[in-house]
Design a protein around this motif. Structure first.
Motif: not given
Length: 122
Positions: A66-75, A16-18, A77-80, A7-14
């Motif tokens: 981009f930054t990848i991270s993982k919250d093991n307690a919540k199972n 920007g962040s997601l 994965l994120y991509l900032q 989840s978390g996709g969308g449309s942004v301008q150059a």
């Protein structure tokens, strides 16, 4: 039954962040490799970032943005994604495999989410 849901996709301008999220369910042990891939229309699926026992790794095209991270307690994965560019436009997929170390080959991963679209306009 192991499943991934992005989840978390969308449309942004150059510029920007997601932040993308990927929730893993059906397996409680967090010791497996996870990765983000993306696929633009007419192009092959490419690795964006991976995170395994040896830590995070990034494709050259996204290093420093981009930054990848993982919250093991919540199972989860994120991509900032910061400083987004139009060339980052693609369907983004979460992938996982029950190995400690990751690879950049899409064929190596057995488990995939359904994908979330990221569109960056100039």
């Amino acid at each position: 039954h192991f499943q991934l849901a992005e989840s978390g996709g969308g449309s942004v301008q150059a510029g920007g962040s997601l932040k993308l999220s990927c929730v893993a369910s059906g397996y409680t042990d967090s010791s497996y490799c996870m990765a983000w891939f993306r696929q633009a229309p007419g192009k092959e699926r490419e690795g964006v970032a991976t995170i395994g026992s040896d830590g995070p790794s990034y494709a050259d095209s996204v290093k420093g943005r981009f930054t990848i991270s993982k919250d093991n307690a919540k199972n989860t994965l994120y991509l900032q994604m910061n400083s987004l560019k139009p060339e980052d436009t693609a369907m983004y997929y979460c992938a996982a495999e029950f190995q400690y170390r990751c690879t950049w080959s899409a064929d190596w991963y057995r488990y995939w989410g359904q994908g979330t679209q990221v569109t960056v306009s100039s």
